[in-house]
Design a protein around this motif. Sequence first.
Motif, PDB file in Angstrom:
ATOM      1  N   PRO A  97     -23.916   4.304 -60.286  1.00  0.00           N
ATOM      2  CA  PRO A  97     -24.201   4.607 -58.981  1.00  0.00           C
ATOM      3  C   PRO A  97     -23.388   6.024 -58.874  1.00  0.00           C
ATOM      4  N   ALA A  98     -24.125   6.966 -57.907  1.00  0.00           N
ATOM      5  CA  ALA A  98     -23.737   8.024 -57.446  1.00  0.00           C
ATOM      6  C   ALA A  98     -23.293   8.990 -58.521  1.00  0.00           C
TER       7      ALA A  98
ATOM      8  N   HIS B 270     -21.164   1.725 -65.478  1.00  0.00           N
ATOM      9  CA  HIS B 270     -20.236   1.723 -64.200  1.00  0.00           C
ATOM     10  C   HIS B 270     -20.723   0.519 -63.359  1.00  0.00           C
ATOM     11  N   SER B 271     -21.313  -0.734 -63.874  1.00  0.00           N
ATOM     12  CA  SER B 271     -21.606  -1.762 -62.917  1.00  0.00           C
ATOM     13  C   SER B 271     -20.389  -2.248 -61.871  1.00  0.00           C
ATOM     14  N   PRO B 272     -20.965  -2.945 -60.839  1.00  0.00           N
ATOM     15  CA  PRO B 272     -19.954  -3.603 -60.115  1.00  0.00           C
ATOM     16  C   PRO B 272     -18.981  -4.603 -60.901  1.00  0.00           C
ATOM     17  N   ASN B 273     -19.896  -5.529 -61.730  1.00  0.00           N
ATOM     18  CA  ASN B 273     -19.129  -6.543 -62.511  1.00  0.00           C
ATOM     19  C   ASN B 273     -18.132  -5.834 -63.481  1.00  0.00           C
TER      20      ASN B 273
ATOM     21  N   THR C 299     -16.610  -2.972 -63.366  1.00  0.00           N
ATOM     22  CA  THR C 299     -15.599  -2.289 -62.657  1.00  0.00           C
ATOM     23  C   THR C 299     -14.525  -3.301 -62.010  1.00  0.00           C
ATOM     24  N   VAL C 300     -15.163  -4.212 -61.641  1.00  0.00           N
ATOM     25  CA  VAL C 300     -14.332  -5.416 -61.051  1.00  0.00           C
ATOM     26  C   VAL C 300     -13.345  -5.982 -62.066  1.00  0.00           C
TER      27      VAL C 300
ATOM     28  N   ARG D 161     -10.372  -3.998 -63.246  1.00  0.00           N
ATOM     29  CA  ARG D 161      -9.359  -4.187 -62.492  1.00  0.00           C
ATOM     30  C   ARG D 161      -8.594  -5.343 -62.475  1.00  0.00           C
TER      31      ARG D 161
ATOM     32  N   GLU E 179      -9.667   0.980 -66.867  1.00  0.00           N
ATOM     33  CA  GLU E 179      -9.434   0.204 -65.312  1.00  0.00           C
ATOM     34  C   GLU E 179     -10.011   1.095 -64.214  1.00  0.00           C
ATOM     35  N   GLY E 180     -10.802   0.184 -63.536  1.00  0.00           N
ATOM     36  CA  GLY E 180     -11.460   0.759 -62.101  1.00  0.00           C
ATOM     37  C   GLY E 180     -12.566   1.751 -62.471  1.00  0.00           C
ATOM     38  N   HIS E 181     -13.023   2.001 -63.613  1.00  0.00           N
ATOM     39  CA  HIS E 181     -13.804   2.679 -64.113  1.00  0.00           C
ATOM     40  C   HIS E 181     -15.120   2.439 -64.709  1.00  0.00           C
TER      41      HIS E 181
ATOM     42  N   GLU F 174     -26.214  -4.889 -72.509  1.00  0.00           N
ATOM     43  CA  GLU F 174     -26.891  -5.909 -71.732  1.00  0.00           C
ATOM     44  C   GLU F 174     -26.152  -7.316 -72.082  1.00  0.00           C
TER      45      GLU F 174
ATOM     46  N   PHE G  75     -23.773  -9.300 -69.100  1.00  0.00           N
ATOM     47  CA  PHE G  75     -23.805 -10.746 -68.896  1.00  0.00           C
ATOM     48  C   PHE G  75     -22.584 -11.552 -69.163  1.00  0.00           C
TER      49      PHE G  75
END
Lengths: 215, 215, 215, 215
Positions: B33-34, B105-108, B110-111, B114, B177-179, B196, B200
């Motif tokens: 993203p971005a 940098h996928s949401p999964n 990145t979360v 953290r 972390e967070g990245h 991939e 998963f």
Amino acid sequence: MPLSSAQLIERLHACGEQIARAGSELAARGWTPATSGNFSMRIDEDTIAVTVSGRDKGSLSPKDVMAIGLDGHPVGTIDRPSAETDLHLQLYRRLPETGAVLHTHSPNQTVASRLFAKDGVIALHGWELQKALTGYTSHESRVDVPVFPNSQDMGDIGRNVAAWLDESRPLYAYLIEGHGLYTWGRDMPEARRHLEALEFLLACELDLKRLGGTS
Amino acid sequence: MPLSSAQLIERLHACGEQIARAGSELAARGWTPATSGNFSMRIDEDTIAVTVSGRDKGSLSPKDVMAIGLDGHPVGTIDRPSAETDLHLQLYRRLPETGAVLHTHSPNQTVASRLFAKDGVIALHGWELQKALTGYTSHESRVDVPVFPNSQDMGDIGRNVAAWLDESRPLYAYLIEGHGLYTWGRDMPEARRHLEALEFLLACELDLKRLGGTS
Amino acid sequence: MPLSSAQLIERLHACGEQIARAGSELAARGWTPATSGNFSMRIDEDTIAVTVSGRDKGSLSPKDVMAIGLDGHPVGTIDRPSAETDLHLQLYRRLPETGAVLHTHSPNQTVASRLFAKDGVIALHGWELQKALTGYTSHESRVDVPVFPNSQDMGDIGRNVAAWLDESRPLYAYLIEGHGLYTWGRDMPEARRHLEALEFLLACELDLKRLGGTS
Amino acid sequence: MPLSSAQLIERLHACGEQIARAGSELAARGWTPATSGNFSMRIDEDTIAVTVSGRDKGSLSPKDVMAIGLDGHPVGTIDRPSAETDLHLQLYRRLPETGAVLHTHSPNQTVASRLFAKDGVIALHGWELQKALTGYTSHESRVDVPVFPNSQDMGDIGRNVAAWLDESRPLYAYLIEGHGLYTWGRDMPEARRHLEALEFLLACELDLKRLGGTS
């Protein structure tokens, strides 16, 4: 009467095209990550078409599909079949109406298989879409999807499948713990309808659980 | 024998095309993203191809990929490499079999980075798809993905990676972390299969946790 | 003045094209899994166009859409209408402004229908998007979406719908437990806007609940 | 020097094309359900281009975009601007560097706005992607996204925005409760990068909360 070589080659190719199309559509949904999953179709009473080991399921062509006898011997090829071919063969032998078998690996299927492993079964009931499984006519029925332990020895998994079938319990699909789903049908469209319905039902069952609802 | 200039330019272009194709497909999944993320491939023993800083990873072309020596000096260009290039170079230096490195940098990812930061590691086990990582042959093995603290100084992150490698612990990927995630392979197809599979596995691990299951 | 046969055929075809396009777009979102769902449009005061039973909603063509009188008799065809056609007909009879009815089956709709079944209603308020429902002008209003018990006898469901309408309570949509959503509008664009808004509102309502928020 | 009519028409058309392309891509992600959302760009010091009220954001063309003065008077058109145009105008007046404003309505944005409404702000920190917001250079910084109460009177919302700006607090985006996100940038690419980053950050923040993590 057995098929002639020309007939076998023609039918293998036709199955290969159906399998490649299914692979492309199921991979696009994310159900065969990192070359996982495998698919097969019945060619005749004694022979099936199955995906060759290790190919990317999103870009299959008929040459990624090989013939294998129900006895496990490759027919007219030096390709190696998918490692889990024995589980496909078992279904064609034990359930003679079976015309197509799909093994996929979606996140919902995989997470459900871990979450319900200790119960050994996921009992689906109260969902209208259970009716998409051939033989079911009401949401009031109950669909049992067994969850078998995973093993790198296909024989271990096959023995658990056999034990379930030996008790003459209906079986439309099963999960392997941490591993994914097997489902099947009389032909490819029915197998795909079963797969689509089961993925939906498992997704709903998990989400209801996340929300604290009871099914 | 070092590459001639013409050979270098040709190989850089070929790497650029593979990187652009990977970027387009990974961006479409929402993993960069971005303008985040960066990708690289080995050109020869001493030189790698890496994405230029700040480009949209969904619409890369070979001219968005530049050559850089393992010593960190740009080769034949005034472009500025991605800010995190040093982390790529470290992997090519320390793990000589490495042919491609992907940072996403996928949401999964990145979360998960953290959530597991305090443990310093995510231990994956019991998932069949662990076998998609080169060298793993069973769901019964355990894959450790370390989670290193984030820093705007790449040297800080690199020292943590080095400390892990100095202990000769196997390393196929790490989170910051967070990245997001770094993973790699002998070539681009293997790096993508690893990416991939890890996406998963992290997705399943998080979802199992949401559902109150234990892994 | 009733339509001539030629006019009826022409309008049926035009409705069929709108329904096929809607089916293709809604199936792509995963809202009609495994051939579920059905769609209809009003042809004239006494006749509607409705999807034929059991077709894949993602690949409909006008020939998958048949004419049926408001009295339930197929018009000029031997096709069998969707099993739930009576619920469509009831809406066209009781709410004469209705020009299009959509029945879908998304995971959010299906899970919400199970979760709120014991309340018999989902009360939506505080969401700006409620204004996408015709007649609503503020997020401070309250939209009641009833949840009726499922039954394989459409008459049972219809009686619950009728009871709600008999009390002159506004009705823009209803859920059937474990089964999915019915919504409608004066024409296909309004019905689709209602469907899109309700899917969004149910998704937000469920997610707020997952997060422990109160609505 | 003010623009000539011909220049204005040309620039309006160019803005319309950028807005239409943004609308198509943002709608495809599901961020403008049921005709919600609205977009604008600065034409010159005194004039902006803004979407006409009620159009489907996924199929905009330049004729769905109109010119309006910073004083709120439509320029050379009888079209009605989006109901929320005053909020766009306020941003162009108070923050003169602003060249593009995007208002979207994703599920994550909408749910986050409800969940954090009582706090009045979402404090983002520890995420590398905060650096995608112009002016931020470290994950250690803190990005405050205020959440203002919803109102059908744009003046109410505008007064809350003004009060925040009057305190000279930095502002890159705000949420309206149950309603969605406003963000902006010096030009359309920057506004889109901010939107993409904020959607990602809100998604991660919500998911971390679902998983019981603390941020």
